[in-house]
Design a protein around this motif. Structure first.
Motif, PDB file in Angstrom:
ATOM      1  N   SER A 385      22.493   2.463 -39.110  1.00 36.07           N
ATOM      2  CA  SER A 385      22.212   3.182 -39.573  1.00 36.07           C
ATOM      3  C   SER A 385      21.564   3.534 -40.574  1.00 36.07           C
ATOM      4  CB  SER A 385      22.021   4.548 -38.430  1.00 36.07           C
ATOM      5  OG  SER A 385      22.830   3.831 -37.095  1.00 36.07           O
ATOM      6  N   SER A 386      20.168   4.803 -40.545  1.00 40.88           N
ATOM      7  CA  SER A 386      19.948   4.710 -42.697  1.00 40.88           C
ATOM      8  C   SER A 386      21.162   5.422 -42.641  1.00 40.88           C
ATOM      9  CB  SER A 386      19.059   5.722 -42.648  1.00 40.88           C
ATOM     10  OG  SER A 386      19.457   7.022 -41.915  1.00 40.88           O
ATOM     11  N   VAL A 387      21.325   5.439 -44.866  1.00 38.24           N
ATOM     12  CA  VAL A 387      22.277   6.283 -45.442  1.00 38.24           C
ATOM     13  C   VAL A 387      22.466   7.530 -44.962  1.00 38.24           C
ATOM     14  CG1 VAL A 387      23.205   6.163 -47.006  1.00 38.24           C
ATOM     15  CG2 VAL A 387      21.816   4.252 -46.228  1.00 38.24           C
ATOM     16  N   SER A 388      21.058   8.080 -44.984  1.00 39.43           N
ATOM     17  CA  SER A 388      21.536   9.945 -44.584  1.00 39.43           C
ATOM     18  C   SER A 388      21.764  10.120 -43.790  1.00 39.43           C
ATOM     19  CB  SER A 388      19.460  10.408 -44.842  1.00 39.43           C
ATOM     20  OG  SER A 388      19.211   9.849 -43.867  1.00 39.43           O
ATOM     21  N   THR A 389      21.456   9.278 -42.166  1.00 36.99           N
ATOM     22  CA  THR A 389      22.620   9.691 -41.319  1.00 36.99           C
ATOM     23  C   THR A 389      23.567   9.487 -40.924  1.00 36.99           C
ATOM     24  OG1 THR A 389      20.260   8.573 -40.355  1.00 36.99           O
ATOM     25  CG2 THR A 389      22.840   8.583 -38.522  1.00 36.99           C
ATOM     26  N   GLY A 390      24.454   8.742 -41.827  1.00 33.10           N
ATOM     27  CA  GLY A 390      25.975   8.348 -42.310  1.00 33.10           C
ATOM     28  C   GLY A 390      26.577   9.805 -42.720  1.00 33.10           C
ATOM     29  N   TYR A 391      25.634  10.158 -44.270  1.00 32.86           N
ATOM     30  CA  TYR A 391      26.504  11.133 -45.062  1.00 32.86           C
ATOM     31  C   TYR A 391      26.022  12.969 -44.292  1.00 32.86           C
ATOM     32  CZ  TYR A 391      26.754   8.967 -49.153  1.00 32.86           C
ATOM     33  OH  TYR A 391      27.697   8.195 -50.431  1.00 32.86           O
ATOM     34  N   GLN A 392      24.996  12.330 -43.369  1.00 30.81           N
ATOM     35  CA  GLN A 392      24.920  14.246 -42.641  1.00 30.81           C
ATOM     36  C   GLN A 392      25.986  14.823 -41.412  1.00 30.81           C
ATOM     37  OE1 GLN A 392      21.072  14.261 -39.891  1.00 30.81           O
ATOM     38  NE2 GLN A 392      21.935  15.934 -39.369  1.00 30.81           N
ATOM     39  N   TYR A 393      26.109  12.944 -41.080  1.00 27.98           N
ATOM     40  CA  TYR A 393      27.980  13.314 -39.988  1.00 27.98           C
ATOM     41  C   TYR A 393      28.946  13.562 -40.306  1.00 27.98           C
ATOM     42  CZ  TYR A 393      24.488  12.511 -35.696  1.00 27.98           C
ATOM     43  OH  TYR A 393      23.580  12.314 -34.834  1.00 27.98           O
ATOM     44  N   GLY A 394      28.934  12.938 -41.618  1.00 25.04           N
ATOM     45  CA  GLY A 394      30.098  13.143 -42.394  1.00 25.04           C
ATOM     46  C   GLY A 394      30.155  14.894 -43.587  1.00 25.04           C
ATOM     47  N   PHE A 395      29.317  15.464 -43.019  1.00 25.56           N
ATOM     48  CA  PHE A 395      29.685  16.846 -43.374  1.00 25.56           C
ATOM     49  C   PHE A 395      30.239  18.181 -42.747  1.00 25.56           C
ATOM     50  CE2 PHE A 395      26.229  15.904 -47.479  1.00 25.56           C
ATOM     51  CZ  PHE A 395      27.018  16.334 -48.178  1.00 25.56           C
ATOM     52  N   ILE A 396      30.405  17.096 -40.972  1.00 26.01           N
ATOM     53  CA  ILE A 396      31.011  17.991 -40.113  1.00 26.01           C
ATOM     54  C   ILE A 396      32.461  17.828 -40.589  1.00 26.01           C
ATOM     55  CG2 ILE A 396      30.991  18.243 -37.699  1.00 26.01           C
ATOM     56  CD1 ILE A 396      28.962  16.455 -36.833  1.00 26.01           C
ATOM     57  N   ILE A 397      33.024  17.334 -41.561  1.00 23.11           N
ATOM     58  CA  ILE A 397      34.109  17.564 -41.737  1.00 23.11           C
ATOM     59  C   ILE A 397      34.309  18.108 -42.994  1.00 23.11           C
ATOM     60  CG2 ILE A 397      36.783  16.217 -42.642  1.00 23.11           C
ATOM     61  CD1 ILE A 397      34.625  13.629 -41.958  1.00 23.11           C
ATOM     62  N   PRO A 398      34.004  18.353 -43.958  1.00 21.91           N
ATOM     63  CA  PRO A 398      33.844  20.011 -44.886  1.00 21.91           C
ATOM     64  C   PRO A 398      33.599  20.827 -44.048  1.00 21.91           C
ATOM     65  CG  PRO A 398      32.362  18.144 -45.632  1.00 21.91           C
ATOM     66  CD  PRO A 398      32.676  17.398 -44.750  1.00 21.91           C
ATOM     67  N   VAL A 399      32.806  21.127 -42.861  1.00 27.06           N
ATOM     68  CA  VAL A 399      32.253  22.320 -43.160  1.00 27.06           C
ATOM     69  C   VAL A 399      33.810  22.736 -41.498  1.00 27.06           C
ATOM     70  CG1 VAL A 399      30.992  23.347 -40.537  1.00 27.06           C
ATOM     71  CG2 VAL A 399      29.787  22.337 -42.128  1.00 27.06           C
ATOM     72  N   ILE A 400      34.032  21.717 -41.175  1.00 23.11           N
ATOM     73  CA  ILE A 400      35.094  22.446 -40.196  1.00 23.11           C
ATOM     74  C   ILE A 400      36.367  23.145 -40.499  1.00 23.11           C
ATOM     75  CG2 ILE A 400      37.208  21.596 -38.217  1.00 23.11           C
ATOM     76  CD1 ILE A 400      34.821  19.894 -37.165  1.00 23.11           C
ATOM     77  N   PHE A 401      36.877  21.794 -41.787  1.00 18.06           N
ATOM     78  CA  PHE A 401      37.509  22.446 -43.384  1.00 18.06           C
ATOM     79  C   PHE A 401      37.551  23.585 -43.294  1.00 18.06           C
ATOM     80  CE2 PHE A 401      39.814  17.463 -43.928  1.00 18.06           C
ATOM     81  CZ  PHE A 401      39.776  17.393 -42.406  1.00 18.06           C
ATOM     82  N   SER A 402      36.787  23.977 -44.153  1.00 18.71           N
ATOM     83  CA  SER A 402      36.075  25.093 -44.925  1.00 18.71           C
ATOM     84  C   SER A 402      35.897  26.546 -43.677  1.00 18.71           C
ATOM     85  CB  SER A 402      35.081  24.952 -45.538  1.00 18.71           C
ATOM     86  OG  SER A 402      33.754  24.844 -44.771  1.00 18.71           O
ATOM     87  N   LEU A 403      35.934  26.250 -42.542  1.00 19.19           N
ATOM     88  CA  LEU A 403      35.842  27.382 -41.798  1.00 19.19           C
ATOM     89  C   LEU A 403      37.547  27.208 -41.347  1.00 19.19           C
ATOM     90  CD1 LEU A 403      34.867  29.174 -39.552  1.00 19.19           C
ATOM     91  CD2 LEU A 403      35.008  27.965 -37.868  1.00 19.19           C
ATOM     92  N   ILE A 404      38.407  26.537 -41.402  1.00 14.16           N
ATOM     93  CA  ILE A 404      39.512  26.611 -41.300  1.00 14.16           C
ATOM     94  C   ILE A 404      40.225  27.823 -42.599  1.00 14.16           C
ATOM     95  CG2 ILE A 404      41.899  25.436 -41.813  1.00 14.16           C
ATOM     96  CD1 ILE A 404      40.956  23.574 -40.074  1.00 14.16           C
ATOM     97  N   GLY A 405      40.041  27.850 -44.045  1.00 12.48           N
ATOM     98  CA  GLY A 405      40.119  28.476 -44.814  1.00 12.48           C
ATOM     99  C   GLY A 405      39.543  29.540 -45.012  1.00 12.48           C
ATOM    100  N   VAL A 406      38.450  29.556 -44.365  1.00 10.13           N
ATOM    101  CA  VAL A 406      37.960  31.210 -44.299  1.00 10.13           C
ATOM    102  C   VAL A 406      39.260  31.956 -42.883  1.00 10.13           C
ATOM    103  CG1 VAL A 406      36.198  33.075 -42.742  1.00 10.13           C
ATOM    104  CG2 VAL A 406      35.315  30.829 -44.041  1.00 10.13           C
ATOM    105  N   ILE A 407      39.489  31.381 -41.965  1.00 10.03           N
ATOM    106  CA  ILE A 407      40.397  32.230 -41.480  1.00 10.03           C
ATOM    107  C   ILE A 407      42.082  32.365 -42.329  1.00 10.03           C
ATOM    108  CG2 ILE A 407      42.786  31.463 -39.342  1.00 10.03           C
ATOM    109  CD1 ILE A 407      40.175  29.668 -38.087  1.00 10.03           C
ATOM    110  N   GLY A 408      42.477  31.422 -42.790  1.00  9.86           N
ATOM    111  CA  GLY A 408      43.601  31.454 -44.123  1.00  9.86           C
ATOM    112  C   GLY A 408      43.340  32.455 -45.127  1.00  9.86           C
ATOM    113  N   ALA A 409      42.349  32.930 -45.105  1.00 14.47           N
ATOM    114  CA  ALA A 409      42.358  34.556 -45.701  1.00 14.47           C
ATOM    115  C   ALA A 409      41.856  35.508 -44.963  1.00 14.47           C
ATOM    116  CB  ALA A 409      40.714  34.008 -46.658  1.00 14.47           C
ATOM    117  N   LEU A 410      41.343  35.447 -44.041  1.00 12.95           N
ATOM    118  CA  LEU A 410      42.017  36.737 -42.947  1.00 12.95           C
ATOM    119  C   LEU A 410      43.177  37.204 -42.750  1.00 12.95           C
ATOM    120  CD1 LEU A 410      38.574  35.722 -40.577  1.00 12.95           C
ATOM    121  CD2 LEU A 410      38.526  37.676 -42.236  1.00 12.95           C
ATOM    122  N   LEU A 411      43.798  35.873 -42.377  1.00 17.90           N
ATOM    123  CA  LEU A 411      45.593  36.149 -42.376  1.00 17.90           C
ATOM    124  C   LEU A 411      46.508  36.587 -43.152  1.00 17.90           C
ATOM    125  CD1 LEU A 411      45.683  32.606 -40.233  1.00 17.90           C
ATOM    126  CD2 LEU A 411      46.018  35.181 -39.085  1.00 17.90           C
TER     127      LEU A 411
END
Length: 427
Positions: A385-411
């Motif tokens: 597919s297009s290169v931008s499609t790969g990067y767009q879906y790839g960014f799901i990973i840091p979104v999930i990981f950074s949400l875990i960081g928010v949970i840690g700060a709240l704990l």
């Protein structure tokens, strides 16, 4: 004279920080030559991701063992040995002729790197008073960010001028020399200082040493501590997303999606590094001023989560002006991650700081292990597919990981301040 009153402690501080700066540069410098390695060794994106991950895998896997051993036997020899092993790995990387040597070299770099931060924290705890610790920890974090900064435009220009092997060879030699210097500063000179202490005083100190808790009991107790898990998750969200992306895919991202040259893409990364340089000392200063760590840490985690989310919802290709802002804030969050170890230092006994710091650091570099390889696999999956499609879906990973960081700060558990403790930091 005690270590914490000696002027020599500033020599220790400077030597350790210079070594850490060089070591930190080698976490992200390989990201500058991703396309060259793919071309020279004919390897796919997923293999590049694995090559990055193996360094952080060694780092993450050794954090708790290094923490235990450093608490038991002291941090000095581990820091010396780590600098030399890191230097030897960097030397081998510069001389590699095939994939096997590339992987083995990065494994050595990861093993050496695994000893650095934990022992840096312990050395600062030994040589400096608690009131000095948080501010100096911010400066230590800033030195790491300066190492990352060195691995952008300066290192990229060096690679362009001489090829990629010479810069890595030179840094490897410098790291080996730093290991020798650390031995003189941390081992040889302090032995001379100890000779000035009378034999009776030494014997009385030895008698006062408490019995150490058994390792399995210590680990079981720490693994059930909410505060320890909070620091693990905080570091998972901030450090791994930043280091994992910067160290593998940030430069190719700028080149592929925005048509940048390697130097221009490394300038984009440099914006994030400026944020990291500011984030460590500024956030440490803010927490010292307001007397709490938890609230500013939650704010930092939320901002980083919002930035990665922006990448995802803008199709992986935000407008250029916004792109600089996003990288700056994400970098600021990485610098502010030094607060993780301020939480550790304020929450745990000094005898446990090494192992808990190792546990927290494992979180950061576990995500740094996972992100590059998963990101690379996503890019390979969408290769047709297009290169931008790969990067767009790839960014799901840091979104999930950074949400875990928010949970840690709240704990993070925050203690109430008494009136007579108004000058202390609470969490």
């Amino acid at each position: 004279m005690k270590k914490q009153d000696s002027k020599f402690r500033w020599v220790v501080f400077t030597t350790v920080l210079v070594t850490y700066l060089l070591i930190a540069s080698q976490r992200t410098a390989p990201g500058l030559i991703t396309d060259q390695l793919m071309g020279e060794f004919s390897i796919p994106a997923s293999t590049i991701g694995l090559l990055t991950s193996i360094q952080f895998m060694a780092y993450a896997g050794l954090q708790i063992p290094v923490g235990i051993l450093s608490d038991r036997f002291g941090p000095n020899y581990f820091l010396v040995g780590g600098a030399i092993v890191n230097g030897l790995g960097t030397l081998m990387y510069s001389l590699s002729s095939n994939e096997f040597f590339l992987f083995f070299a990065r494994l050595l770099v990861g093993i050496g790197d695994a000893t650095i931060w934990i022992n840096l924290v312990l050395i600062l705890s030994q040589w400096f008073k608690l009131k000095e610790f948080v501010g100096l920890l911010g400066l230590a974090g800033m030195s790491g960010s300066l190492g990352f900064l060195f691995a952008t435009v300066p290192f990229s220009s060096w690679i362009t001028a001489t090829g990629w092997r010479t810069p890595f060879l030179t840094v490897g030699i410098l790291l080996c020399l730093c290991g020798i210097l650390l031995y003189l500063v941390l081992v040889k000179h302090p032995k001379k200082m100890e000779k000035s202490i009378s034999r009776d005083t030494t014997q009385s100190i030895k008698k006062e040493k408490p019995q150490r808790e058994k390792t399995l009991i210590l680990l079981r107790r720490i693994f059930t501590e909410r505060q320890a898990w909070a620091t693990f998750l905080c570091h998972f969200g901030l450090v791994g997303t930043y280091v994992g992306f910067i160290g593998s895919w940030a430069v190719p991202f700028g080149m592929h999606l925005y048509g940048m040259s390697r130097q221009d893409a490394s300038q984009l990364v440099m914006i994030g590094l400026f944020g990291a340089i500011i984030g460590a000392p500024l956030t440490s200063w803010i927490t010292s001023r307001i007397g709490t760590i938890k609230r500013p840490y939650i704010i930092v985690q939320l901002f980083v989560f919002a930035c990665w989310t922006a990448f995802l919802f803008l199709g992986g290709k935000p407008p250029m002006g916004m792109l600089y802002v996003l990288f700056f804030i994400i970098g600021y969050g990485n610098g502010a991650s030094a607060l993780t170890f301020a939480v550790v230092r304020n929450s745990f006994d000094i005898k446990e700081v090494g192992v808990v710091s190792g546990f927290a650091n494992t979180g950061g570099f576990l995500s740094a292990v996972l992100l590059p390889s998963i990101f690379g696999s996503v890019l390979d999956h969408f290769h047709s597919s297009s290169v931008s499609t790969g990067y767009q879906y790839g960014f799901i990973i840091p979104v999930i990981f950074s949400l875990i960081g928010v949970i840690g700060a709240l704990l993070i558990l925050e203690k109430r301040k008494d009136a007579n403790e108004s000058n202390d930091i609470t969490i």
